[in-house]
Design a protein around this motif. Structure first.
Motif, PDB file in Angstrom:
ATOM      1  N   LEU A 151       0.831  -1.202   0.000  1.00 43.73           N
ATOM      2  CA  LEU A 151       0.000   0.000   0.000  1.00 43.73           C
ATOM      3  C   LEU A 151       0.873   1.262   0.000  1.00 43.73           C
ATOM      4  N   GLY A 152       0.590   2.153  -0.918  1.00 42.57           N
ATOM      5  CA  GLY A 152       1.316   3.417  -1.008  1.00 42.57           C
ATOM      6  C   GLY A 152       2.460   3.428  -1.989  1.00 42.57           C
ATOM      7  N   GLN A 185      -0.411   1.797  -5.714  1.00 41.76           N
ATOM      8  CA  GLN A 185      -0.800   0.542  -5.088  1.00 41.76           C
ATOM      9  C   GLN A 185      -1.667   0.859  -3.869  1.00 41.76           C
ATOM     10  N   HIS A 186      -2.945   0.551  -3.984  1.00 41.22           N
ATOM     11  CA  HIS A 186      -3.864   0.810  -2.872  1.00 41.22           C
ATOM     12  C   HIS A 186      -5.122  -0.032  -3.084  1.00 41.22           C
ATOM     13  N   SER A 188      -8.112   0.466  -2.097  1.00 42.62           N
ATOM     14  CA  SER A 188      -9.285   1.300  -2.339  1.00 42.62           C
ATOM     15  C   SER A 188     -10.561   0.615  -1.860  1.00 42.62           C
ATOM     16  N   ARG A 205     -11.461   2.371   3.177  1.00 42.31           N
ATOM     17  CA  ARG A 205     -10.132   2.968   3.130  1.00 42.31           C
ATOM     18  C   ARG A 205      -9.773   3.207   1.670  1.00 42.31           C
ATOM     19  N   TYR A 206      -9.611   4.457   1.301  1.00 41.11           N
ATOM     20  CA  TYR A 206      -9.353   4.773  -0.103  1.00 41.11           C
ATOM     21  C   TYR A 206      -8.371   5.938  -0.213  1.00 41.11           C
ATOM     22  N   VAL A 207      -7.915   6.181  -1.419  1.00 38.19           N
ATOM     23  CA  VAL A 207      -7.007   7.297  -1.691  1.00 38.19           C
ATOM     24  C   VAL A 207      -7.807   8.580  -1.587  1.00 38.19           C
ATOM     25  N   GLU A 230      -9.418  -0.255  -7.465  1.00 37.59           N
ATOM     26  CA  GLU A 230      -8.307  -0.866  -6.740  1.00 37.59           C
ATOM     27  C   GLU A 230      -7.029  -0.616  -7.529  1.00 37.59           C
ATOM     28  N   ASN A 231      -5.945  -0.265  -6.836  1.00 40.36           N
ATOM     29  CA  ASN A 231      -4.677   0.078  -7.493  1.00 40.36           C
ATOM     30  C   ASN A 231      -4.929   1.052  -8.656  1.00 40.36           C
ATOM     31  N   ASP A 251      -4.148   8.622   2.287  1.00 39.99           N
ATOM     32  CA  ASP A 251      -5.406   7.887   2.266  1.00 39.99           C
ATOM     33  C   ASP A 251      -6.244   8.222   3.497  1.00 39.99           C
ATOM     34  N   THR A 255      -2.389   7.375   6.076  1.00 41.98           N
ATOM     35  CA  THR A 255      -1.115   6.923   5.518  1.00 41.98           C
ATOM     36  C   THR A 255      -0.656   7.896   4.439  1.00 41.98           C
TER      37      THR A 255
END
Length: 266
Positions: A151-152, A185-186, A188, A205-207, A230-231, A251, A255
Motif C-alpha cells: 500500500l502506497g 498501489q492501494h 481502495s 479505506r481509499y485514496v 483498486e490500485n 489515504d 497513511t
C-alpha cells in the motif's frame, strides 16, 4: 472549492437518472448555472465498460479564449459516492487532460464539470453501461493482508501526451504538454466489500488526496473517493517544460506516501 467526500447517496432498484443529477448538482454547486461545455470538453468513456471494477474515463478540457481552468470534477451520478474525483489546480491552466480508472457500480450517467477562473461552470454528460456486477461491493481482487504490504507504492512516468481516439479534435491542445502517468498501489476499499473468509465487511479505506507538484511548486491536487479503482491509475497533462514531479498520496487512514521523478531534458 473542494467538496469531496460528500455523503453516500442511496441507490434505488429503479434509478431515476435525470432526477439524480437534478438533486445532486445543487448539493455540489448550489444555484450556480451549469453552462454547455460541449465545445470545450471532449469526454472519452466507454459505451459499455468491459470491466466494471476498472473503467477508464478520460477528458480533454480547453478553457475559452482568455480564461484558464481552476477545477475539474468527475461525477458518476449513480455511484454510492457520486462526486468521484476533483482536480483542483494550484496553477490554473488553459487546457487540462485526465485519464483515471474508476469503479462504475451500475449503469449511470456521468458528468464532467469544469470551473474557469472567472467562476463559470461548464458541463458535459455521458453514459456508461455496465455488466451489473456491482463494482463497489465486489470482492477485492487481492488479499487484503497482501494489499497492505505494498500500500502506497507509486510508479511515475512522464512522456509525450499522444493524440488519439475520441480526443482527436482537441489533440492540438496537448502539443505543449507532457503526460504524467501515476500508478498507485492501494486496495481502495469501499466499505461495501465483504471479506470472503470472515464474511465481515472490510472497513472503508481509499485514496483521499494526491498532491502533484511540478518543478518544486504545487500543480494540481486530486481528491479521490471510493469510486477510484483498486490500485488506481491516473494520467494527466503537465507542462512541457516540466523537469521534476513530486507526488504525495494520503489515504483516509492517514497513511502518507511520496514519490519523485526527474524528467530528462531535450
Amino acid at each position: 472549492m473542494k467538496l469531496l467526500p460528500i455523503a453516500l447517496v442511496a441507490i434505488t432498484a429503479l434509478p431515476a437518472w435525470a432526477d439524480t443529477w437534478d438533486d445532486l448538482a445543487p448539493q455540489v454547486w448550489g444555484e450556480r448555472a451549469l453552462l454547455d461545455g460541449s465545445d470545450m470538453i471532449a469526454l472519452d468513456a466507454p459505451y459499455r465498460t468491459p470491466d466494471d471494477a476498472r473503467t477508464q474515463i478520460a477528458a480533454m478540457i480547453r478553457a475559452p479564449e482568455g480564461l484558464t481552468l481552476g477545477e475539474v470534477t468527475l461525477v458518476l451520478d449513480e455511484n454510492p459516492m457520486p462526486v468521484s474525483a476533483v482536480f483542483t489546480m494550484d496553477q490554473p491552466q488553459g487546457s487540462f487532460f485526465f485519464d483515471v480508472t474508476m469503479r462504475v457500480n451500475g449503469p449511470t450517467p456521468l458528468h464532467v464539470v469544469a470551473e474557469t477562473t472567472d467562476g463559470r461552470l461548464w458541463m458535459v454528460e455521458g453514459f456508461v453501461k455496465t455488466s451489473g456486477t456491482g463494482a463497489c461491493a465486489a470482492p477485492p481482487g487481492t488479499d487484503p493482508a497482501e494489499a497492505l504490504a505494498t500500500l502506497g507504492n507509486m510508479d511515475l512516468n512522464v512522456g509525450d501526451l499522444l493524440p488519439g481516439g475520441p480526443t482527436d479534435r482537441l489533440a492540438m491542445l496537448a502539443s505543449r504538454n507532457k503526460r504524467l502517468d501515476l500508478d498507485i498501489q492501494h486496495p481502495s476499499h469501499s466499505g461495501m466489500q465483504m471479506d470472503q473468509i470472515s464474511l465481515l465487511y472490510i472497513p472503508m479505506r481509499y485514496v483521499e488526496d494526491v498532491q502533484i507538484d511540478v518543478d518544486g511548486a504545487g500543480y494540481v491536487d486530486v481528491t479521490g473517493s471510493i469510486s477510484l479503482s483498486e490500485n488506481p491509475s491516473l494520467g494527466l497533462s503537465v507542462p512541457g517544460r516540466t523537469r521534476s514531479v513530486d507526488v504525495t498520496m494520503t489515504d483516509t487512514d492517514g497513511t502518507v506516501s511520496k514519490a519523485h521523478k526527474d524528467v530528462a531534458g531535450f
